[in-house]
Design a protein around this motif. Structure first.
Motif, PDB file in Angstrom:
ATOM      1  N   LEU A  93      66.488  55.794  70.046  1.00 18.95           N
ATOM      2  CA  LEU A  93      67.239  55.155  68.975  1.00 18.95           C
ATOM      3  C   LEU A  93      67.949  56.199  68.124  1.00 18.95           C
ATOM      4  CD1 LEU A  93      68.057  52.587  67.486  1.00 18.95           C
ATOM      5  CD2 LEU A  93      65.961  52.774  66.146  1.00 18.95           C
ATOM      6  N   SER A  94      67.319  57.339  67.925  1.00 18.50           N
ATOM      7  CA  SER A  94      67.924  58.401  67.113  1.00 18.50           C
ATOM      8  C   SER A  94      69.230  58.915  67.709  1.00 18.50           C
ATOM      9  CB  SER A  94      66.940  59.558  66.929  1.00 18.50           C
ATOM     10  OG  SER A  94      66.503  60.055  68.173  1.00 18.50           O
ATOM     11  N   ASP A  95      69.432  58.716  69.020  1.00 20.58           N
ATOM     12  CA  ASP A  95      70.689  59.130  69.654  1.00 20.58           C
ATOM     13  C   ASP A  95      71.872  58.328  69.127  1.00 20.58           C
ATOM     14  OD1 ASP A  95      69.124  60.771  71.250  1.00 20.58           O
ATOM     15  OD2 ASP A  95      69.106  59.378  72.956  1.00 20.58           O
ATOM     16  N   MET A  96      71.595  57.180  68.518  1.00 24.35           N
ATOM     17  CA  MET A  96      72.654  56.277  68.071  1.00 24.35           C
ATOM     18  C   MET A  96      73.265  56.703  66.731  1.00 24.35           C
ATOM     19  SD  MET A  96      72.629  53.933  70.500  1.00 24.35           S
ATOM     20  CE  MET A  96      72.164  55.253  71.629  1.00 24.35           C
ATOM     21  N   ARG A  97      72.651  57.660  66.065  1.00 25.23           N
ATOM     22  CA  ARG A  97      73.125  58.029  64.733  1.00 25.23           C
ATOM     23  C   ARG A  97      74.537  58.609  64.789  1.00 25.23           C
ATOM     24  NH1 ARG A  97      67.469  60.675  62.498  1.00 25.23           N
ATOM     25  NH2 ARG A  97      66.354  58.687  62.303  1.00 25.23           N
ATOM     26  N   GLY A  98      75.245  58.448  63.675  1.00 29.30           N
ATOM     27  CA  GLY A  98      76.624  58.902  63.597  1.00 29.30           C
ATOM     28  C   GLY A  98      77.590  57.751  63.400  1.00 29.30           C
ATOM     29  N   LYS A  99      77.125  56.547  63.741  1.00 26.83           N
ATOM     30  CA  LYS A  99      77.915  55.334  63.509  1.00 26.83           C
ATOM     31  C   LYS A  99      76.933  54.168  63.370  1.00 26.83           C
ATOM     32  CE  LYS A  99      79.772  56.077  67.538  1.00 26.83           C
ATOM     33  NZ  LYS A  99      80.564  56.015  68.797  1.00 26.83           N
ATOM     34  N   PRO A 100      77.337  53.058  62.772  1.00 26.54           N
ATOM     35  CA  PRO A 100      76.431  51.908  62.646  1.00 26.54           C
ATOM     36  C   PRO A 100      75.970  51.426  64.017  1.00 26.54           C
ATOM     37  CG  PRO A 100      78.351  51.620  61.237  1.00 26.54           C
ATOM     38  CD  PRO A 100      78.633  52.809  62.109  1.00 26.54           C
ATOM     39  N   THR A 101      74.784  50.836  64.053  1.00 29.82           N
ATOM     40  CA  THR A 101      74.216  50.337  65.303  1.00 29.82           C
ATOM     41  C   THR A 101      73.735  48.902  65.134  1.00 29.82           C
ATOM     42  OG1 THR A 101      73.498  52.526  66.073  1.00 29.82           O
ATOM     43  CG2 THR A 101      72.359  50.622  67.003  1.00 29.82           C
ATOM     44  N   LEU A 102      74.193  48.033  66.015  1.00 29.70           N
ATOM     45  CA  LEU A 102      73.654  46.681  66.106  1.00 29.70           C
ATOM     46  C   LEU A 102      72.516  46.743  67.107  1.00 29.70           C
ATOM     47  CD1 LEU A 102      73.414  43.628  65.916  1.00 29.70           C
ATOM     48  CD2 LEU A 102      75.434  43.424  67.391  1.00 29.70           C
ATOM     49  N   LEU A 103      71.297  46.549  66.638  1.00 27.26           N
ATOM     50  CA  LEU A 103      70.106  46.588  67.476  1.00 27.26           C
ATOM     51  C   LEU A 103      69.762  45.155  67.866  1.00 27.26           C
ATOM     52  CD1 LEU A 103      67.891  48.308  68.701  1.00 27.26           C
ATOM     53  CD2 LEU A 103      66.755  48.357  66.471  1.00 27.26           C
ATOM     54  N   PHE A 104      69.822  44.891  69.161  1.00 24.30           N
ATOM     55  CA  PHE A 104      69.739  43.525  69.683  1.00 24.30           C
ATOM     56  C   PHE A 104      68.528  43.436  70.611  1.00 24.30           C
ATOM     57  CE2 PHE A 104      72.633  39.796  70.711  1.00 24.30           C
ATOM     58  CZ  PHE A 104      71.796  39.167  71.622  1.00 24.30           C
ATOM     59  N   PHE A 105      67.390  42.956  70.081  1.00 26.45           N
ATOM     60  CA  PHE A 105      66.197  42.735  70.903  1.00 26.45           C
ATOM     61  C   PHE A 105      66.300  41.356  71.557  1.00 26.45           C
ATOM     62  CE2 PHE A 105      64.525  45.699  67.653  1.00 26.45           C
ATOM     63  CZ  PHE A 105      64.000  46.679  68.487  1.00 26.45           C
ATOM     64  N   TYR A 106      66.051  41.302  72.862  1.00 26.29           N
ATOM     65  CA  TYR A 106      66.205  40.035  73.568  1.00 26.29           C
ATOM     66  C   TYR A 106      65.166  39.926  74.683  1.00 26.29           C
ATOM     67  CZ  TYR A 106      68.042  42.362  77.710  1.00 26.29           C
ATOM     68  OH  TYR A 106      68.148  43.136  78.834  1.00 26.29           O
ATOM     69  N   SER A 107      65.089  38.730  75.257  1.00 22.06           N
ATOM     70  CA  SER A 107      64.231  38.469  76.414  1.00 22.06           C
ATOM     71  C   SER A 107      65.075  37.821  77.501  1.00 22.06           C
ATOM     72  CB  SER A 107      63.079  37.529  76.051  1.00 22.06           C
ATOM     73  OG  SER A 107      62.271  38.083  75.035  1.00 22.06           O
ATOM     74  N   PRO A 108      65.084  38.356  78.728  1.00 24.63           N
ATOM     75  CA  PRO A 108      65.837  37.723  79.813  1.00 24.63           C
ATOM     76  C   PRO A 108      65.388  36.274  80.015  1.00 24.63           C
ATOM     77  CG  PRO A 108      65.116  39.920  80.467  1.00 24.63           C
ATOM     78  CD  PRO A 108      64.430  39.613  79.164  1.00 24.63           C
ATOM     79  N   GLY A 109      66.346  35.386  80.184  1.00 30.83           N
ATOM     80  CA  GLY A 109      66.024  33.978  80.394  1.00 30.83           C
ATOM     81  C   GLY A 109      65.914  33.175  79.119  1.00 30.83           C
ATOM     82  N   CYS A 110      65.889  33.838  77.984  1.00 28.98           N
ATOM     83  CA  CYS A 110      65.800  33.158  76.687  1.00 28.98           C
ATOM     84  C   CYS A 110      67.142  32.478  76.385  1.00 28.98           C
ATOM     85  CB  CYS A 110      65.434  34.181  75.619  1.00 28.98           C
ATOM     86  SG  CYS A 110      65.947  33.790  73.952  1.00 28.98           S
ATOM     87  N   GLN A 111      67.106  31.149  76.161  1.00 30.51           N
ATOM     88  CA  GLN A 111      68.341  30.396  75.956  1.00 30.51           C
ATOM     89  C   GLN A 111      69.059  30.789  74.663  1.00 30.51           C
ATOM     90  OE1 GLN A 111      69.833  28.362  78.226  1.00 30.51           O
ATOM     91  NE2 GLN A 111      68.189  29.191  79.513  1.00 30.51           N
TER      92      GLN A 111
END
Length: 211
Positions: A93-111
């Motif tokens: 996650l720390s690699d994402m620094r330098g610009k805003p990050t939308l963190l999107f946790f999901y589950s495959p198959g979740c409607q």
């Protein structure tokens, strides 16, 4: 706000006290509630942990919930984790620094996840922001097996970074409170939580206000 919210708990006891505890949870903590607001709920849970009126079960439940809520609060650094990418490369996650990050946790198959992904794909704002180098979108599957993740990653937008939390720490510690799927957070360029458990439209509004 804090004192009026606590007043029903302070002035009640027995079954009425338990009713207020349950109502606050239902309306302020359940993500589908129109009144969902962890920042309002936090001092209530904190108060319950110290109240002699709370049962042992209520107190222990509140302590556990307080620990979860203390992580990734708005204005605090997001909890760090690593993930495997489709190439086999390990990301952080720390690699994402330098610009805003939308963190999107999901589950495959979740409607509901599929609907959120479709909304993301149909709104050119997010793709344009990513392509302009002004936003990261990080899709993380933290709850299923790697085979299912591999089979379904092509269902995600091409303009996002895709990862699988192979060490399981996100759920097992847990580092994040994933009480709904998907769970969305917006981080600033330094990895500080700007929004937590918010809709894509709310995240977009916040991004539009950033320079």
């Amino acid at each position: 706000v804090k004192k009026p919210m606590l007043q029903p708990l302070e002035s009640s006891r027995g079954e009425l006290f338990s009713l207020f505890v349950d109502l606050y949870e239902k309306y302020l903590f359940e993500p589908n509630s129109p009144f969902f607001n962890e920042e309002y709920y936090y001092p209530i849970v904190e108060w319950i942990t110290h109240s002699p009126k709370a049962s042992l079960a209520q107190s222990e439940r509140a302590k556990h919930r307080l620990l979860l809520m203390a992580r990734n609060r708005v204005g605090t650094p997001a909890e760090q984790f690593s993930f495997i990418q489709p190439t086999g490369e390990v990301g952080r996650l720390s690699d994402m620094r330098g610009k805003p990050t939308l963190l999107f946790f999901y589950s495959p198959g979740c409607q509901s996840c599929k609907r959120a992904v479709e909304e993301l794909q149909q709104d050119a704002f997010f793709q344009n922001r990513v392509q302009a180098g002004r936003l990261n979108i990080l899709f993380i599957d933290s709850e299923t097996d790697s085979d299912e993740w591999s089979r379904t990653i092509d269902e995600l937008p091409s303009f996002g970074i895709k990862g699988f939390n192979s060490d399981g720490r996100i759920v097992n510690v847990p580092l994040y409170d994933l009480k709904a799927s998907p769970t969305l957070l917006l981080l600033d360029a330094k990895g500080i939580v700007l929004l937590k458990d918010r809709s894509l439209s709310e995240i977009r509004e916040s991004l539009e206000e950033l320079p």
